[in-house]
Design an enzyme around this catalytic site. Structure first.
Site, PDB file in Angstrom:
ATOM      1  N   LYS A  15      58.938-107.656   2.282  1.00  0.00           N
ATOM      2  CA  LYS A  15      58.065-106.710   2.982  1.00  0.00           C
ATOM      3  C   LYS A  15      57.142-105.955   2.018  1.00  0.00           C
ATOM      4  O   LYS A  15      56.053-105.531   2.396  1.00  0.00           O
ATOM      5  CB  LYS A  15      58.889-105.699   3.778  1.00  0.00           C
ATOM      6  CG  LYS A  15      59.830-106.275   4.817  1.00  0.00           C
ATOM      7  CD  LYS A  15      59.086-106.976   5.935  1.00  0.00           C
ATOM      8  CE  LYS A  15      59.992-107.277   7.119  1.00  0.00           C
ATOM      9  NZ  LYS A  15      60.971-108.336   6.852  1.00  0.00           N
TER      10      LYS A  15
HETATM   11  C1  LIG Z   1      61.499-109.349   7.609  1.00  0.00           C
HETATM   12  C2  LIG Z   1      62.337-110.337   6.920  1.00  0.00           C
HETATM   13  C3  LIG Z   1      62.366-111.678   7.327  1.00  0.00           C
HETATM   14  C4  LIG Z   1      61.604-112.177   8.530  1.00  0.00           C
HETATM   15  O1  LIG Z   1      60.213-112.118   8.376  1.00  0.00           O
HETATM   16  P1  LIG Z   1      59.267-112.105   9.666  1.00  0.00           P
HETATM   17  O2  LIG Z   1      57.895-111.892   9.139  1.00  0.00           O
HETATM   18  O3  LIG Z   1      59.732-110.949  10.504  1.00  0.00           O
HETATM   19  O4  LIG Z   1      59.454-113.392  10.350  1.00  0.00           O
HETATM   20  C5  LIG Z   1      63.149-112.557   6.590  1.00  0.00           C
HETATM   21  N1  LIG Z   1      63.885-112.142   5.547  1.00  0.00           N
HETATM   22  C6  LIG Z   1      63.877-110.862   5.135  1.00  0.00           C
HETATM   23  C7  LIG Z   1      64.738-110.480   3.985  1.00  0.00           C
HETATM   24  C8  LIG Z   1      63.100-109.913   5.790  1.00  0.00           C
HETATM   25  O5  LIG Z   1      63.099-108.647   5.378  1.00  0.00           O
END
Ligand SMILES: *Cc1c(COP(=O)(O)O)cnc(C)c1O
Length: 482
Positions: free
Chosen positions: A111
């Site tokens: 993120k």
């Molecule tokens: C948010 C997240 C995901 C999923 O990503 P999306 O964009 O919501 O599909 C996968 N792994 C981790 C560790 C995340 O924080």
């Protein structure tokens, strides 16, 4: 470049307006009127470029109302807060598998790739649009977005942020990261409910006319992956990964590679879809789900049905039944807002919709759905370490498993979290889990021999600042007290 709503409201917006608004007033999401292109020649010219140069080239194509100077100021964040010189290194494993590590930012999950730069783009947008009212940014999180948004937006002038997270749906480290988050302008609220409850409540707040009167002193926005300011920066690392393999002569120019993406809200994989549409030589995008396999079912049958049991898994950031960004993919594939509107009207009324075969087949040309059970996830963590001496967190392991099962060519697995965010779950793969999370971190350090990041170590001594918990239907009440 202009942006429009997926739901067909004819109004056009600039990138900065779309970023500042977050979501369209007709419930739709902002999409570019057309996806910009990039030629193989341009790709080749970036072979020696560093992350920031690639970022500038990509962002310039989308954020056309930002000056190059502004973009460079925002992009500088990757040098300031990322711990790895490459920002997103690619690690080669056996069997034509490569791992793209997206967790070298301050909160140790992917993120940060977008949520470190987005606050700067957001602040610049407020200036460009001469915004006088303060912005109120609402965030629903399944664990990682919350901390990344808190980190990115803390103490920014003219911005207030409220984060809602499922109190029993996140890992110990994720919870501590959020409960100890500093910043005078932030609130963190635990919710008795799951991520979908948080996300639905936040979407409804945007549309609640009565509540909006209370909130009249603010401009509402969102830092969730529905915000365009999240999507666009995520396109960068697909290119950077390809360029790294090109530079290291693992591939030749034009050779197609596949990407396997651990998926929840469909934001990360959608960025890969944009990269492919732009012209990056991508074969398949593997949409890897956990036991909450609503996308797997959709990609195989065309039926999206959220009316099903919700599971809490070892990969909590993917525990999602309503993948918001799928709407953007459907918009591009259908190319017909009327039809999209009808699908989502049905979805809002019944919790389910069915996509015509013709369009499903079009999606299947690019996107393959797969899912991984909890047992397979642990096996994959164990096997990957055994075979490659590489430790994967549970989210990464899910993408790894899907990649191995669906492999047709060289495949890049997106690694979305540092192992120490999910120590107890990783240790389960080695039958070594204990109750105390900090003991688990030590134990994991002994096996993996990977350094524990300082941002994890120091969590132990930070003061808990946020302890409020509300019921899922009481989120509005919190906002009335702001
Ligand atoms: C948010 C997240 C995901 C999923 O990503 P999306 O964009 O919501 O599909 C996968 N792994 C981790 C560790 C995340 O924080």
């Amino acid at each position: 470049m202009k942006y429009i709503s997926t739901r067909g409201n004819a109004k056009e917006y600039t990138a900065s307006q779309a970023i500042e608004k977050g979501i369209c007033s007709d419930r739709g999401l902002f999409v570019p009127k057309e996806i910009p292109k990039i030629s193989l020649k341009e790709i080749e010219a970036m072979k020696q470029s560093d992350y920031k140069e690639v970022a500038l080239n990509i962002l310039k194509k989308y954020l056309t109302d930002y000056s190059e100077k502004e973009l460079k100021q925002s992009i500088a964040v990757y040098d300031e807060t990322f711990s790895h010189p490459e920002k997103t290194p690619v690690v080669k494993l056996k069997d034509n598998i490569y791992v793209l590590e997206l967790w070298h930012g301050p909160t140790l999950a992917f993120k940060d790739m977008a949520l470190q730069i987005m606050p700067r783009l957001f602040a610049q947008a407020r200036e460009k649009n001469n915004s006088e009212k303060d912005s109120l940014i609402l965030v629903a999180t399944s664990g990682d977005t919350g901390k990344a948004a808190l980190e990115g937006f803390k103490d920014l002038k003219g911005i207030k942020m409220v984060v809602f997270y499922p109190i029993d749906g996140v890992s110990d480290v994720q919870k501590l990261q959020m409960q100890t988050a500093p910043g005078k302008n932030v609130e963190v609220i635990g919710v008795n409910g799951n991520f979908d409850d948080c996300q639905t409540a936040v979407k409804n707040i945007f549309l609640d006319k009565e509540l909006n009167q209370y909130l009249d002193k603010f401009k509402l926005s969102s830092a969730n992956s529905i915000n365009l300011g999240r999507l666009v920066p995520q396109i960068i690392y697909y290119f950077k990964a390809y360029l790294q393999l090109l530079k290291e002569e693992e591939i030749t120019l034009g050779e197609t590679v596949d990407f396997s993406v651990p998926t929840g809200n469909f934001g990360d994989i959608l960025a890969g879809y944009y990269a492919k549409q732009m012209g990056l030589p991508v074969g398949k995008l593997i949409c890897a789900s956990n036991k909450n396999n609503v996308l797997y079912d959709f990609l195989n049958t065309g039926i999206y049905n959220k009316q099903r049991e919700f599971f809490k898994t070892m990969s909590p950031s993917m525990d999602i039944l309503v993948s918001s960004n799928l709407e953007r993919l459907l918009y591009h594939v259908l190319d017909d807002s009327q039809m999209l509107n009808e699908l989502y009207k049905t979805f809002e009324e019944t919790g389910k919709f069915e996509l015509d075969k013709k369009y499903l087949e079009k999606i299947q040309e690019t996107i393959v759905g797969d899912y991984t059970s909890e047992e397979e996830c642990l096996e994959t963590i164990y096997d990957t370490f055994d075979k490659n001496n590489y430790m994967a967190d549970p989210h990464t392991a899910i993408a790894m498993n899907a990649a191995l099962k669906n492999k047709q060519r060289k495949t890049i697995v997106l690694s979305t979290a540092n192992i120490y965010k999910f120590s107890s779950n990783v240790l389960k793969a080695f039958d070594l889990e204990e109750r105390d999370e900090f003991k688990n971190i030590e134990a994991l350090n002994k096996i993996s021999k990977k350094e524990v990041p300082s941002n994890i170590k120091k969590l132990k001594s930070l003061e808990i600042l946020h302890t409020r918990v509300v019921d899922k239907d009481k989120l509005e009440d919190i906002l009335k007290t702001l």
